[in-house]
Scaffold this motif. Structure first.
Motif: not given
Length: 151
Positions: A41-49, A77-91, A93-97
């Protein structure tokens, strides 16, 4: 919202169609916008940042709780212990994880490399759709539809 930003456009469309997996006053959560990988999934700001340094106080204060809730729902939901999280903002330019589990028997750097290269072998649209629905139900506090295990 910015009129020339792909994620602002996506936010408008998701808001209009009630397509968010989760929507708060500051953040929206949707399936990965570029690659339908189950549990991503993508977690993003609702306003442009444009980066964490541009968040206002409310966005900054609510980010941790949103990431924690989403991570817990993804793990269940995925029956896993590890959830990866990353944010680059290269492609875009809006805050999203981007967040999600490893999959396809691949973990760590190799999995993230394939994800960043947009490796189509990771894509499973039906499973991604089911997982997104399971995550949305968990985030809404609904246990009426017990999530299946997807990987």
């Amino acid at each position: 919202m910015n009129t020339s930003c792909a994620l602002c456009d996506r936010a408008r469309a998701l808001h209009a169609s009630s397509g968010w997996v989760l929507e708060t006053s500051c953040w929206g959560v949707s399936p990965h916008p570029a690659l339908q990988v189950p549990g991503w999934v993508a977690v993003q700001t609702l306003r442009h940042t444009e980066g964490l340094g541009t968040l206002n106080t409310a966005e900054a204060q609510t980010l941790g709780p949103v990431l924690s809730r989403v991570s817990a729902a993804l793990a269940r939901a995925t029956d896993t212990k590890h959830i990866y999280t990353y944010s680059l903002g290269e492609r875009v330019p809006h805050t999203h994880i981007l967040m999600g589990p490893p999959g396809h028997g691949v973990r760590g750097r190799e999995f993230l490399d394939r994800l960043l290269r947009r490796d189509q072998s990771l894509v499973d649209q039906p499973s991604a759709d089911r997982t997104a629905a399971d995550v949305a139900a968990l985030l809404a506090g609904s246990d009426s539809a017990a999530p299946e295990t997807h990987q």
